[in-house]
Design a protein around this motif. Structure first.
Motif, short mmCIF file in Angstrom:
data_model
loop_
_atom_site.label_atom_id
_atom_site.label_comp_id
_atom_site.label_asym_id
_atom_site.label_seq_id
_atom_site.Cartn_x
_atom_site.Cartn_y
_atom_site.Cartn_z
N LEU A 183 0.68 -1.22 0.08
CA LEU A 183 0.22 -0.05 0.64
C LEU A 183 1.19 1.38 0.00
CD1 LEU A 183 -2.18 -1.94 1.22
CD2 LEU A 183 -3.37 -0.33 2.17
N TYR A 184 0.22 2.38 -0.90
CA TYR A 184 1.01 3.63 -0.74
C TYR A 184 -0.06 4.95 -0.19
CZ TYR A 184 3.11 8.24 -2.84
OH TYR A 184 2.91 9.15 -3.00
N ALA A 185 0.20 6.08 0.49
CA ALA A 185 -0.09 7.02 1.07
C ALA A 185 0.80 8.31 0.33
CB ALA A 185 -1.48 6.52 2.03
N PHE A 186 0.51 9.03 0.53
CA PHE A 186 0.94 10.73 1.06
C PHE A 186 0.49 11.21 1.53
CE2 PHE A 186 2.55 14.64 0.37
CZ PHE A 186 4.33 14.74 0.18
N ASP A 187 0.95 11.98 2.82
CA ASP A 187 -0.15 12.45 3.37
C ASP A 187 1.42 14.16 3.51
OD1 ASP A 187 -1.73 13.50 5.58
OD2 ASP A 187 0.34 14.19 6.79
N THR B 16 8.18 -4.43 -5.48
CA THR B 16 6.49 -4.32 -4.76
C THR B 16 7.00 -2.75 -4.49
OG1 THR B 16 5.68 -5.74 -4.20
CG2 THR B 16 4.61 -3.91 -2.95
N SER B 17 7.98 -2.21 -3.87
CA SER B 17 8.55 -1.18 -3.37
C SER B 17 8.84 -0.14 -4.84
CB SER B 17 10.03 -1.14 -2.35
OG SER B 17 9.56 -1.87 -1.36
N ALA B 18 9.42 -0.10 -5.32
CA ALA B 18 9.91 -0.07 -6.58
C ALA B 18 9.05 0.40 -7.37
CB ALA B 18 10.29 -0.74 -7.92
N HIS B 19 7.67 -0.48 -7.19
CA HIS B 19 6.33 -0.03 -8.17
C HIS B 19 5.32 0.72 -7.21
CE1 HIS B 19 2.34 -0.68 -9.46
NE2 HIS B 19 1.76 -0.16 -8.48
N GLU B 20 6.20 1.34 -6.10
CA GLU B 20 5.19 2.03 -4.97
C GLU B 20 6.16 3.50 -5.23
OE1 GLU B 20 2.50 1.16 -4.42
OE2 GLU B 20 2.51 0.62 -3.71
N LEU B 21 7.43 3.66 -5.51
CA LEU B 21 8.34 4.40 -5.69
C LEU B 21 8.20 5.09 -6.85
CD1 LEU B 21 10.71 6.16 -4.96
CD2 LEU B 21 11.86 4.39 -6.33
N GLY B 22 7.57 4.85 -7.83
CA GLY B 22 6.95 5.38 -9.30
C GLY B 22 5.70 6.32 -8.73
N HIS B 23 4.60 5.36 -7.98
CA HIS B 23 3.53 6.63 -7.40
C HIS B 23 3.43 7.35 -6.70
CE1 HIS B 23 0.58 3.63 -8.83
NE2 HIS B 23 0.80 3.27 -8.23
N PHE B 24 4.57 7.08 -6.00
CA PHE B 24 5.30 8.63 -5.49
C PHE B 24 5.89 9.13 -6.52
CE2 PHE B 24 8.79 10.00 -1.82
CZ PHE B 24 8.01 11.18 -1.44
N VAL B 25 6.10 9.55 -7.26
CA VAL B 25 6.91 10.34 -8.41
C VAL B 25 5.90 10.65 -9.34
CG1 VAL B 25 8.65 10.18 -10.61
CG2 VAL B 25 9.71 8.55 -8.80
N SER B 26 5.36 10.02 -9.54
CA SER B 26 4.35 10.73 -11.04
C SER B 26 2.46 10.84 -10.19
CB SER B 26 4.03 8.88 -11.69
OG SER B 26 3.74 7.86 -11.09
N THR C 260 -2.93 1.11 -4.09
CA THR C 260 -3.30 -0.94 -2.97
C THR C 260 -2.11 -1.46 -4.72
OG1 THR C 260 -5.71 -1.26 -4.06
CG2 THR C 260 -4.57 -0.16 -1.16
N LEU C 261 -1.54 -2.77 -4.01
CA LEU C 261 -0.40 -3.52 -5.10
C LEU C 261 -1.40 -5.14 -4.61
CD1 LEU C 261 0.13 -3.92 -7.77
CD2 LEU C 261 2.72 -3.97 -6.21
#
Length: 393
Positions: free
Chosen positions: A184-188, A209-219, A226-227
């Motif tokens: 799971l990834y979220a930004f606050d 999974t970490s790299a996938h969520e890093l991609g969301h963090f960037v874009s 939720t993966l």
């Protein structure tokens, strides 16, 4: 001895004391009487002219109907990630449980950091919103740019969790989740990037999974993710994140270089080649073969061929790598009810008198017996190390 918990200034503590007293509708005279001090002393505390002691703070907290951490809580401490995920329309009970777990972990960590005066260093990477056109090309360019920005160049990112935590300041938690949930990834704005990974998954899968969520963090920084098993790659956001992960973990030029070095003189691609390449880049054997196929370094269907002929087993990996196969420390830490870092912070807050045993139990969502055991372990370690050496002031 006077003490200002969490590194708050006397003026900040004074403002919090005044606000709490006024909210409780208690006069300065009544509060001073509760402390058995003159009213002028309480006035000096509320003006920041006199430092309150921990026992005085505890008495005032009880008088105002608050816990000590509630009394000293600063604006913005409250973190609630759950409303963000509701927009995804996820109905799975197990997924909702994982979302609640991530929220509880972030809230507890932020609150403990505030109490102890820990200032988390964050370095959010440059944001790259999705542009019209081919998201795969953009993902590859963005991954290469981030690698340069982090100083990785073409070097393998051996420990992406450390990159996320130590270089970017993201909050990464590894806890046992339902096998179908990868992360799971979220930004606050207050807490930063928050990522929850499944400790039941192998280390190389957590890396992906970490790299996938890093991609969301960037874009798509402010959009939660939720993966899980069966997550479709039908959206541009998911295609971007998946491509970003592949390109960040296995940069094309680096893969070409290592492939050429390892297969020099070989007439065919062997299991040993795959095992060594996947170890170098820290990805799964399947992810490595798929990447070789994508880069046309292996024929299409190579992974399926390996599967049809016995696959590439963990035993074969141990035979090739030997002592290079390290224990998965994250799995060991995940067996604890709470992480080692969280238990150290909670125990230190108790030692400083900032949290009671009951408050620790409520904050960390454990029963009083487990909270007591955590504190006892901390005290035992303190007895063993007392007098060995102390930190310099």
């Amino acid at each position: 001895m006077a003490l200002i918990p969490g590194g708050l200034t006397p003026q900040s503590v004074g403002d919090l004391l005044r606000q709490a007293r006024e909210n409780a509708k208690i006069t300065q005279a009544a509060a001073a009487a509760n402390l058995d001090v003159a009213r002028t002393t309480l006035v000096a505390m509320e003006k920041g002219q006199r430092r309150p002691r921990v026992n005085e703070l505890q008495k005032l907290a009880a008088l105002y109907g608050l816990s000590l951490n509630e009394l000293l809580r600063q604006d913005g401490t409250r973190v609630d990630l759950r409303p963000r995920f509701r927009h995804l329309g996820e109905e799975s009970e197990k997924l909702q449980g994982a979302i609640a777990l991530l929220n509880d972990l972030v809230q507890a960590e932020v609150e403990l950091e505030d109490l102890l005066g820990i200032k988390r260093t964050r370095l959010d990477p440059p944001e790259r919103p999705l542009l019209p056109g081919n998201v795969g090309i953009q993902a590859e360019q963005d991954a290469a740019e981030l690698r340069q920005w982090l100083g990785l160049g073409l070097s393998p990112a051996h420990d992406i969790m450390s990159v996320l935590e130590l270089q970017l300041g993201a909050r990464v938690y590894i806890r046992k989740l339902d096998p179908k949930i990868s992360g799971l990834y979220a930004f606050d704005e207050r807490a930063g990037a928050c990522i929850l990974l499944n400790a039941n998954h192998p280390r190389d899968r957590r890396t992906q999974t970490s790299a996938h969520e890093l991609g969301h963090f960037v874009s798509t920084r402010r959009s939660p993710d939720t993966l899980h098993e069966g997550t479709p790659e039908s959206t541009r956001e998911e295609r971007y994140a998946n491509t970003f992960a592949r390109c960040f973990l296995t940069p094309a030029r680096a893969v070409h270089t290592k492939f050429r070095e390892l297969t020099a003189g070989a007439s065919r691609l062997t299991r040993r080649h795959i095992i060594l390449l996947s170890h170098i880049f820290g990805v799964s054997r399947e992810a490595m073969v798929r990447r070789l196929e994508e880069l046309e370094l292996a024929k299409p269907g190579t992974w399926e061929w390996f599967l049809q002929h016995g696959g590439i087993t963990d035993m074969q990996v141990r035979e090739v790598l030997g002592d290079l196969v390290k224990p998965d420390e994250a799995k060991v830490d995940a067996k604890r009810q709470i992480s080692m870092r969280m238990s150290v912070m909670a125990s230190e807050a108790w030692r400083q008198g900032l949290l009671s045993e009951g408050q620790i139990a409520r904050l960390l969502h454990m029963d009083r017996v487990d909270a007591r055991r955590l504190i006892d372990e901390f005290e035992a370690e303190g007895v063993e190390t007392d007098g060995s050496r102390s930190f310099s002031a």
